[in-house]
Design a protein around this motif. Structure first.
Motif, PDB file in Angstrom:
ATOM      1  N   ASP A  27       0.878  -1.165   0.000  1.00 53.12           N
ATOM      2  CA  ASP A  27       0.000   0.000   0.000  1.00 53.12           C
ATOM      3  C   ASP A  27       0.920   1.221   0.000  1.00 53.12           C
ATOM      4  OD1 ASP A  27      -2.011   1.808   0.378  1.00 53.12           O
ATOM      5  OD2 ASP A  27      -2.800   0.906   2.198  1.00 53.12           O
ATOM      6  N   THR A  28       1.398   1.607  -1.190  1.00 50.05           N
ATOM      7  CA  THR A  28       2.533   2.520  -1.272  1.00 50.05           C
ATOM      8  C   THR A  28       2.186   3.995  -1.204  1.00 50.05           C
ATOM      9  OG1 THR A  28       2.413   2.439  -3.679  1.00 50.05           O
ATOM     10  CG2 THR A  28       3.914   0.905  -2.615  1.00 50.05           C
ATOM     11  N   ALA A  29       0.923   4.354  -1.366  1.00 51.19           N
ATOM     12  CA  ALA A  29       0.572   5.768  -1.503  1.00 51.19           C
ATOM     13  C   ALA A  29       1.046   6.617  -0.325  1.00 51.19           C
ATOM     14  CB  ALA A  29      -0.942   5.914  -1.670  1.00 51.19           C
ATOM     15  N   ARG A  30       1.114   6.021   0.848  1.00 47.59           N
ATOM     16  CA  ARG A  30       1.473   6.802   2.034  1.00 47.59           C
ATOM     17  C   ARG A  30       2.553   6.127   2.873  1.00 47.59           C
ATOM     18  NH1 ARG A  30      -4.628   5.687   2.428  1.00 47.59           N
ATOM     19  NH2 ARG A  30      -4.057   5.885   0.260  1.00 47.59           N
ATOM     20  N   LEU A  31       3.199   5.122   2.288  1.00 48.25           N
ATOM     21  CA  LEU A  31       4.067   4.257   3.074  1.00 48.25           C
ATOM     22  C   LEU A  31       5.377   4.921   3.490  1.00 48.25           C
ATOM     23  CD1 LEU A  31       4.591   1.566   4.353  1.00 48.25           C
ATOM     24  CD2 LEU A  31       5.215   0.648   2.123  1.00 48.25           C
ATOM     25  N   HIS A  32       5.990   5.705   2.612  1.00 47.09           N
ATOM     26  CA  HIS A  32       7.284   6.302   2.933  1.00 47.09           C
ATOM     27  C   HIS A  32       7.199   7.149   4.205  1.00 47.09           C
ATOM     28  CE1 HIS A  32       8.226   6.203  -1.665  1.00 47.09           C
ATOM     29  NE2 HIS A  32       8.133   5.008  -1.130  1.00 47.09           N
ATOM     30  N   HIS A  33       6.159   7.964   4.294  1.00 49.58           N
ATOM     31  CA  HIS A  33       6.032   8.859   5.446  1.00 49.58           C
ATOM     32  C   HIS A  33       5.678   8.090   6.716  1.00 49.58           C
ATOM     33  CE1 HIS A  33       5.139  11.363   1.822  1.00 49.58           C
ATOM     34  NE2 HIS A  33       6.139  12.025   2.365  1.00 49.58           N
ATOM     35  N   LEU A  34       4.884   7.043   6.577  1.00 49.87           N
ATOM     36  CA  LEU A  34       4.547   6.220   7.737  1.00 49.87           C
ATOM     37  C   LEU A  34       5.791   5.553   8.311  1.00 49.87           C
ATOM     38  CD1 LEU A  34       2.518   4.814   9.621  1.00 49.87           C
ATOM     39  CD2 LEU A  34       2.193   3.086   7.829  1.00 49.87           C
ATOM     40  N   ALA A  37       7.932   8.110  10.043  1.00 52.34           N
ATOM     41  CA  ALA A  37       7.343   8.457  11.343  1.00 52.34           C
ATOM     42  C   ALA A  37       7.645   7.384  12.377  1.00 52.34           C
ATOM     43  CB  ALA A  37       5.834   8.647  11.204  1.00 52.34           C
ATOM     44  N   GLY A  38       7.591   6.123  11.947  1.00 51.02           N
ATOM     45  CA  GLY A  38       7.921   5.039  12.865  1.00 51.02           C
ATOM     46  C   GLY A  38       9.364   5.085  13.326  1.00 51.02           C
ATOM     47  N   ALA A  39      10.280   5.413  12.411  1.00 47.30           N
ATOM     48  CA  ALA A  39      11.698   5.487  12.771  1.00 47.30           C
ATOM     49  C   ALA A  39      11.962   6.645  13.741  1.00 47.30           C
ATOM     50  CB  ALA A  39      12.549   5.636  11.516  1.00 47.30           C
ATOM     51  N   LEU A  40      11.344   7.783  13.490  1.00 46.37           N
ATOM     52  CA  LEU A  40      11.493   8.923  14.401  1.00 46.37           C
ATOM     53  C   LEU A  40      10.962   8.579  15.790  1.00 46.37           C
ATOM     54  CD1 LEU A  40      10.321  11.753  11.977  1.00 46.37           C
ATOM     55  CD2 LEU A  40      12.642  11.526  12.916  1.00 46.37           C
ATOM     56  N   THR A  41       9.813   7.922  15.810  1.00 49.93           N
ATOM     57  CA  THR A  41       9.209   7.541  17.087  1.00 49.93           C
ATOM     58  C   THR A  41      10.090   6.547  17.830  1.00 49.93           C
ATOM     59  OG1 THR A  41       6.995   7.908  16.178  1.00 49.93           O
ATOM     60  CG2 THR A  41       7.144   6.584  18.176  1.00 49.93           C
ATOM     61  N   GLU A  42      10.656   5.592  17.095  1.00 56.76           N
ATOM     62  CA  GLU A  42      11.537   4.600  17.730  1.00 56.76           C
ATOM     63  C   GLU A  42      12.740   5.278  18.374  1.00 56.76           C
ATOM     64  OE1 GLU A  42      11.927   1.455  19.224  1.00 56.76           O
ATOM     65  OE2 GLU A  42      11.401   0.534  17.309  1.00 56.76           O
ATOM     66  N   LEU A  43      13.320   6.235  17.679  1.00 59.96           N
ATOM     67  CA  LEU A  43      14.468   6.952  18.243  1.00 59.96           C
ATOM     68  C   LEU A  43      14.062   7.761  19.473  1.00 59.96           C
ATOM     69  CD1 LEU A  43      16.196   8.096  14.936  1.00 59.96           C
ATOM     70  CD2 LEU A  43      17.123   6.477  16.617  1.00 59.96           C
ATOM     71  N   ALA A  44      12.869   8.330  19.443  1.00 60.70           N
ATOM     72  CA  ALA A  44      12.390   9.079  20.611  1.00 60.70           C
ATOM     73  C   ALA A  44      12.087   8.135  21.772  1.00 60.70           C
ATOM     74  CB  ALA A  44      11.145   9.880  20.237  1.00 60.70           C
ATOM     75  N   ALA A 167      -3.314   6.566  11.347  1.00 55.85           N
ATOM     76  CA  ALA A 167      -3.098   7.869  10.724  1.00 55.85           C
ATOM     77  C   ALA A 167      -2.884   7.733   9.229  1.00 55.85           C
ATOM     78  CB  ALA A 167      -1.907   8.576  11.364  1.00 55.85           C
ATOM     79  N   ALA A 168      -2.292   6.615   8.800  1.00 60.19           N
ATOM     80  CA  ALA A 168      -2.034   6.389   7.379  1.00 60.19           C
ATOM     81  C   ALA A 168      -3.230   5.778   6.653  1.00 60.19           C
ATOM     82  CB  ALA A 168      -0.820   5.481   7.203  1.00 60.19           C
ATOM     83  N   VAL A 203       5.915  14.005  20.579  1.00 63.93           N
ATOM     84  CA  VAL A 203       6.499  13.445  19.361  1.00 63.93           C
ATOM     85  C   VAL A 203       5.456  12.639  18.587  1.00 63.93           C
ATOM     86  CG1 VAL A 203       8.263  11.899  18.437  1.00 63.93           C
ATOM     87  CG2 VAL A 203       8.786  13.370  20.405  1.00 63.93           C
ATOM     88  N   LEU A 204       4.746  11.772  19.290  1.00 63.18           N
ATOM     89  CA  LEU A 204       3.756  10.930  18.634  1.00 63.18           C
ATOM     90  C   LEU A 204       2.666  11.753  17.960  1.00 63.18           C
ATOM     91  CD1 LEU A 204       3.028   7.761  20.818  1.00 63.18           C
ATOM     92  CD2 LEU A 204       3.448   7.855  18.362  1.00 63.18           C
ATOM     93  N   ARG A 205       2.213  12.785  18.638  1.00 65.28           N
ATOM     94  CA  ARG A 205       1.159  13.614  18.038  1.00 65.28           C
ATOM     95  C   ARG A 205       1.669  14.369  16.816  1.00 65.28           C
ATOM     96  NH1 ARG A 205      -0.115  13.553  23.402  1.00 65.28           N
ATOM     97  NH2 ARG A 205      -2.228  12.787  23.823  1.00 65.28           N
ATOM     98  N   GLU A 206       2.901  14.824  16.887  1.00 62.13           N
ATOM     99  CA  GLU A 206       3.465  15.569  15.756  1.00 62.13           C
ATOM    100  C   GLU A 206       3.646  14.662  14.534  1.00 62.13           C
ATOM    101  OE1 GLU A 206       4.492  18.971  15.322  1.00 62.13           O
ATOM    102  OE2 GLU A 206       3.045  19.082  16.963  1.00 62.13           O
ATOM    103  N   VAL A 207       4.240  13.498  14.729  1.00 60.71           N
ATOM    104  CA  VAL A 207       4.474  12.634  13.567  1.00 60.71           C
ATOM    105  C   VAL A 207       3.163  12.044  13.074  1.00 60.71           C
ATOM    106  CG1 VAL A 207       6.857  12.150  14.253  1.00 60.71           C
ATOM    107  CG2 VAL A 207       5.047  10.549  14.908  1.00 60.71           C
ATOM    108  N   ARG A 208       2.232  11.762  13.989  1.00 60.61           N
ATOM    109  CA  ARG A 208       0.929  11.254  13.564  1.00 60.61           C
ATOM    110  C   ARG A 208       0.192  12.281  12.708  1.00 60.61           C
ATOM    111  NH1 ARG A 208      -3.422  10.307  18.063  1.00 60.61           N
ATOM    112  NH2 ARG A 208      -4.489  12.010  17.015  1.00 60.61           N
ATOM    113  N   ALA A 209       0.252  13.546  13.120  1.00 63.80           N
ATOM    114  CA  ALA A 209      -0.394  14.607  12.348  1.00 63.80           C
ATOM    115  C   ALA A 209       0.237  14.738  10.965  1.00 63.80           C
ATOM    116  CB  ALA A 209      -0.303  15.931  13.103  1.00 63.80           C
TER     117      ALA A 209
END
Length: 224
Positions: A27-34, A37-44, A167-168, A203-209
């Protein structure tokens, strides 16, 4: 949740591969950003990125995770001008996605199949090599999003996966029957996921938005 050894971005990436489609396409239409976001969240979650008034800020200059994808993103943030979380969801997101996809190939979850476009140009399709793992992950996320289990009883990591996936609006999660209920549930899961580390809620709210905004843009550009 199945395959607990996978990082947060790897889970989100695998979740988007549709085991019901011929070949298990993504499901590629939104996958890159998802995935970003997961990588940023993991680091946080690990305390390696912190929030400084909306800016994604490295906690120090030396720490590493041992995960090539996460360490690559951490190094990119360190070497770049300060950016807000939402900007990092978009900036060079394809780089993180490609790296996570190759991790899934190395781990045996995906398989790279060579082909030729128009019989001439070489290309590669990535298809599910372990469809049962993808189906199990998808079923677990659906249960977290749409089930009756209190959010407080869901693990912090599973809650985070479900909140970001919602969110995706991944097609594999099924239609949203009651949008207001889904929004309330996603907020509850965000709160639960945020309990994993101090300051993680912001962080979660920002990347989710950011994922929601990119999803809306992708849907608008494709007509649905």
């Amino acid at each position: 949740m199945p395959d607990g050894s996978l990082s947060l971005p790897a889970r989100l990436c695998l979740l988007a591969w549709d085991s019901e489609r011929p070949g298990g396409g993504a499901d590629t239409a939104r996958l890159h950003h998802l995935v970003r976001a997961g990588a940023l969240t993991e680091l946080a979650r690990r305390g390696l990125l912190t929030d400084d008034d909306g800016i994604a800020t490295p906690a120090d200059l030396d720490s590493r995770t041992g995960d090539a994808v996460l360490d690559g993103l951490l190094e990119l943030v360190r070497e770049s001008l300060p950016r807000r979380w939402r900007a990092w969801v978009r900036s060079y997101a394809r780089v993180t996605f490609d790296a996570v996809r190759e991790q899934l190939v190395a781990g045996g979850y995906l398989r790279a199949e060579k082909k030729r476009v128009l019989g001439v140009f070489p290309s590669v399709d990535h298809v599910l090599a372990r469809p049962a793992a993808a189906r199990a992950l998808r079923a677990q996320v659906r249960a977290v999003l749409d089930g009756e289990r209190p959010a407080g009883e869901v693990s912090e990591r599973d809650a985070t996966v479900a909140a970001l996936a919602a969110a995706a609006e991944l097609r594999g999660l099924g239609p949203v029957r009651e949008r207001s209920r889904r929004e309330r549930r996603t907020e509850e899961l965000t709160e639960r996921g945020a309990a994993a580390a101090p300051g993680l809620g912001t962080v979660l709210r920002e990347v989710r938005a950011a994922v929601s905004a990119e999803t809306a843009r992708a849907v608008a550009s494709t007509g649905g």
